[in-house]
Design an enzyme around this catalytic site. Structure first.
Site, PDB file in Angstrom:
ATOM      1  N   GLY A 242       1.042  -0.870  -0.320  1.00 34.46           N
ATOM      2  CA  GLY A 242      -0.303   0.136   0.123  1.00 34.46           C
ATOM      3  C   GLY A 242       0.489   1.066  -0.255  1.00 34.46           C
ATOM      4  CD  GLU A 259     -10.299  -3.263   2.268  1.00 27.99           C
ATOM      5  OE1 GLU A 259     -10.407  -3.150   3.315  1.00 27.99           O
ATOM      6  OE2 GLU A 259     -11.545  -2.532   1.444  1.00 27.99           O
TER       7      GLU A 259
HETATM    8  P1  NAD Z   1       1.654  -8.897  -0.528  1.00 33.79           P
HETATM    9  O1  NAD Z   1       1.208  -7.253  -0.430  1.00 33.79           O
HETATM   10  O2  NAD Z   1       2.875  -9.269  -0.647  1.00 33.79           O
HETATM   11  O3  NAD Z   1       0.746  -8.569  -2.762  1.00 33.79           O
HETATM   12  C1  NAD Z   1       0.056  -8.439  -2.430  1.00 33.79           C
HETATM   13  C2  NAD Z   1      -0.735  -7.696  -4.185  1.00 33.79           C
HETATM   14  O4  NAD Z   1      -0.046  -6.950  -4.253  1.00 33.79           O
HETATM   15  C3  NAD Z   1      -0.260  -9.132  -4.910  1.00 33.79           C
HETATM   16  O5  NAD Z   1      -0.662  -9.254  -5.752  1.00 33.79           O
HETATM   17  C4  NAD Z   1       1.619  -8.761  -5.420  1.00 33.79           C
HETATM   18  O6  NAD Z   1       2.254  -8.957  -6.762  1.00 33.79           O
HETATM   19  C5  NAD Z   1       0.796  -6.772  -5.301  1.00 33.79           C
HETATM   20  N1  NAD Z   1       1.809  -6.442  -5.345  1.00 33.79           N
HETATM   21  C6  NAD Z   1       3.088  -6.237  -4.143  1.00 33.79           C
HETATM   22  N2  NAD Z   1       3.874  -4.870  -4.768  1.00 33.79           N
HETATM   23  C7  NAD Z   1       3.151  -4.706  -5.580  1.00 33.79           C
HETATM   24  C8  NAD Z   1       3.514  -3.290  -6.317  1.00 33.79           C
HETATM   25  N3  NAD Z   1       5.136  -2.284  -5.474  1.00 33.79           N
HETATM   26  N4  NAD Z   1       2.621  -2.322  -6.743  1.00 33.79           N
HETATM   27  C9  NAD Z   1       1.997  -2.976  -6.932  1.00 33.79           C
HETATM   28  N5  NAD Z   1       1.067  -4.270  -6.873  1.00 33.79           N
HETATM   29  C10 NAD Z   1       2.082  -4.934  -6.202  1.00 33.79           C
HETATM   30  O7  NAD Z   1       0.502  -9.485  -0.122  1.00 33.79           O
HETATM   31  P2  NAD Z   1       0.303 -10.943   0.367  1.00 33.79           P
HETATM   32  O8  NAD Z   1       1.885 -11.484   1.258  1.00 33.79           O
HETATM   33  O9  NAD Z   1      -0.224 -11.731  -0.633  1.00 33.79           O
HETATM   34  O10 NAD Z   1      -0.498 -11.101   0.865  1.00 33.79           O
HETATM   35  C11 NAD Z   1      -0.980 -10.882   2.537  1.00 33.79           C
HETATM   36  C12 NAD Z   1      -1.785  -9.359   3.230  1.00 33.79           C
HETATM   37  O11 NAD Z   1      -2.380  -8.684   2.509  1.00 33.79           O
HETATM   38  C13 NAD Z   1      -1.351  -9.206   4.963  1.00 33.79           C
HETATM   39  O12 NAD Z   1      -0.279  -8.055   5.124  1.00 33.79           O
HETATM   40  C14 NAD Z   1      -2.691  -8.969   4.846  1.00 33.79           C
HETATM   41  O13 NAD Z   1      -3.047  -8.616   6.323  1.00 33.79           O
HETATM   42  C15 NAD Z   1      -3.186  -8.398   3.737  1.00 33.79           C
HETATM   43  N6  NAD Z   1      -4.593  -8.628   3.466  1.00 33.79           N
HETATM   44  C16 NAD Z   1      -5.490  -7.558   3.685  1.00 33.79           C
HETATM   45  C17 NAD Z   1      -6.851  -7.726   3.944  1.00 33.79           C
HETATM   46  C18 NAD Z   1      -8.047  -6.547   3.611  1.00 33.79           C
HETATM   47  O14 NAD Z   1      -8.869  -6.552   3.073  1.00 33.79           O
HETATM   48  N7  NAD Z   1      -7.535  -5.441   4.696  1.00 33.79           N
HETATM   49  C19 NAD Z   1      -7.033  -8.878   3.104  1.00 33.79           C
HETATM   50  C20 NAD Z   1      -6.852  -9.302   2.710  1.00 33.79           C
HETATM   51  C21 NAD Z   1      -4.479  -9.565   2.617  1.00 33.79           C
END
Ligand code: NAD
Length: 506
Positions: A242, A259
């Site tokens: 994020g 999120e």
């Molecule tokens: P992650 O941040 O590693 O990846 C999430 C997504 O973001 C993936 O599709 C990834 O390829 C993409 N991504 C990563 N870096 C990016 C960038 N710089 N620009 C654009 N896209 C990018 O997360 P994860 O390991 O897949 O999931 C776990 C995390 O997600 C935990 O922190 C969890 O709390 C959070 N999560 C939050 C919610 C919510 O609704 N608040 C729901 C589910 C998971």
């Protein structure tokens, strides 16, 4: 543990039944299953240039889709709900294989997709604005809600398809087109879910460009974020992601719906029903192997009940069956990968160094049966206070338990962490329950009483504050994020009075 070949075959068959042509998407990027570490997919990842082509197609499709009446768009979402119902087992199988969810939770995730389709179909007849009184005679003010444009959906591994459906079912009835960048961990889930939607679109005579998937890593997500034709990016994942996505979108004035991570606590008051509390804690903390954004990571227990709470939760943890998520009776599946295991082990070490006492779990299991997978025992750590490691989200089943003396102190501890997703209080004292939900209470987006922090229903708006990102998805009025608002002033007076009493006579 199932054999590698068996998992690959089951995944391919389930995807095929959903309408995925695996030959057409084949490539050299291997996807592995957290169940046993086996390779279960070999797919081609999109080039960044292909993202721009997909956006151009989605933009062209938007120009037509936005003019389709909303209830007619709703009929396509209704059909998607029917197809999801038909293929519930296939999608659940893919979820278990690609992200390691136990069968019951994997089915639950698909059920949530079906539920949001039902919700969106009803919503398609209720995308309403307000009318307001005008200060000028013979005038009327009103607002009209219009489709926004192309919506980019970036999703995390742990809800590999439900998050897409929350966004997509609502975005589609709002008149938007969608491009989905799923987690690199779960590409087959994404291809299968999108194939069902494309079938619903084709059957109704609409372009499949209304809903597209681009498979790839962060750079593919970045290309969506940077494309000025993508009106809204709804991004679900870590706070780290994020932090990268939010400013890039802001720089081009793109809309964002973030999120992000949670660090969710339950307060256990002296009057709590401890049987119910224990069940609530165990599902929220150990369910999904601690890999939900709403997983309970902290318990703040009154000093008069903390011993009893720790004892009950630790005893329940001893009985949790850990193993192949698709075997009957398993309640705790694997961690998603080795990195997650390393984070789990490192957090336990840090907690111990800060005075924490491990009272349940704390180690890896099944390493002989599944050397390339990472199963751990859900862990309870009694902490003397809320130390630095407790402020962080470690995406694994670690529950920190801390004492409190006054209820005000418990609320302070709940709110002290940088994340603000979900929270609960277990109490039979109505005053405490009301305080927790009041302006001076929990600062989270989800504030529960006598249930755990996880397992939200789709009817409410879902999301959280602070480092959780501030976005809201799913029910209530979350649909407004997917539309643009026009304020209309209509003059039927035959005169031209100006607002605020301004005169401008020529
Ligand atoms: P992650 O941040 O590693 O990846 C999430 C997504 O973001 C993936 O599709 C990834 O390829 C993409 N991504 C990563 N870096 C990016 C960038 N710089 N620009 C654009 N896209 C990018 O997360 P994860 O390991 O897949 O999931 C776990 C995390 O997600 C935990 O922190 C969890 O709390 C959070 N999560 C939050 C919610 C919510 O609704 N608040 C729901 C589910 C998971």
């Amino acid at each position: 543990m199932p054999a590698a070949e068996e998992l690959r075959r089951r995944a391919a068959e389930a995807a095929g039944r959903c309408g995925v042509d695996l030959d057409a998407v084949a490539g050299d990027r291997e996807g592995t299953s957290p169940v046993n570490g086996a390779t279960v997919s070999s797919l081609r990842w999109a080039q960044v240039s292909e993202v721009d082509e997909a956006v151009a197609r989605a933009h062209a499709a938007f120009k037509e889709w936005r003019l389709v009446p909303a209830p007619v768009r709703g009929a396509v979402v209704k059909r998607l709900g029917e197809l999801l119902t038909q293929h519930k087992e296939d999608l659940a199988t893919l979820i278990s294989i690609e992200v390691g969810k136990i069968t019951s939770e994997a089915r639950g995730e698909v059920q949530e997709m079906i539920d949001i389709c039902d919700y969106a179909v009803g919503l398609s007849r209720q995308l309403f604005g307000r009318t307001m009184t005008s200060e000028r005679p013979g005038h009327r003010l009103m607002e009209t809600w219009h489709p926004l444009g192309v919506v980019g959906v970036i999703s995390a591994f742990n809800f590999p398809v439900a998050v897409w459906s929350w966004n997509t079912a609502v975005a589609l009835v709002c008149g938007d087109t969608v491009i989905w960048k799923p987690s690199e961990t779960a590409p087959l889930c994404a291809l299968a879910a999108n194939a069902l939607l494309q079938r619903a679109l084709s059957e109704a005579g609409y372009s499949t460009d209304v809903s597209q998937v681009v498979i790839g890593g962060a750079e593919v997500g970045e290309a969506l974020v940077d494309n000025r034709r993508v009106a809204l990016v709804s991004a679900t994942g870590s706070t780290r992601m994020g932090r990268a996505v939010g400013p890039r979108l802001a720089e081009r004035f793109g809309r964002s719906l973030l999120e992000l991570g949670g660090n969710n606590a339950a307060i256990v008051a002296p009057s709590a029903d401890l049987d119910l509390t224990t069940r609530g804690i165990v599902f929220a903390a150990a369910g999904t192997a601690g890999q939900r954004c709403t997983t309970m990571r902290r318990v703040i227990a009154h000093e008069s009940v903390i011993d009893s709470v720790v004892e009950r939760v630790a005893a329940a943890y001893e009985k949790l069956p850990i193993g192949d998520p698709m075997s009957d009776g398993t309640l705790v599946g694997p961690l998603v990968n080795e990195r997650a295991y390393e984070a789990y082990a490192a957090a336990i070490e840090k907690a111990q160094a800060a005075g924490g006492e491990v009272v349940a779990g704390g180690d890896r299991v099944l390493a002989d049966a599944a050397p390339d997978a990472f199963y751990v025992r859900p862990t309870v750590i009694r902490m003397p206070e809320q130390t630095e490691v407790v402020h962080q989200e470690t995406f694994a089943p670690i529950l920190y338990v801390m004492p409190y003396t006054t209820f005000a102190e418990a609320i302070e501890l709940n709110n002290e962490v940088p994340q603000g997703l979900s929270s609960s209080v277990f109490t039979s004292d109505q005053v405490e329950a009301e305080l927790f939900m009041s302006a001076g209470g929990s600062d989270c987006g989800i504030v529960n009483v006598n249930i755990g922090t996880s397992g939200a229903e789709i009817g409410g708006a879902f999301g959280g504050e602070k480092e959780t990102g501030g976005g809201r998805e799913s029910g209530s009025d979350a649909w407004r994020a997917y539309m643009r608002r026009a304020t209309n002033t209509i003059n039927y007076s035959g005169e031209l009075p100006l607002a605020q009493g301004v005169t401008f006579d020529v």
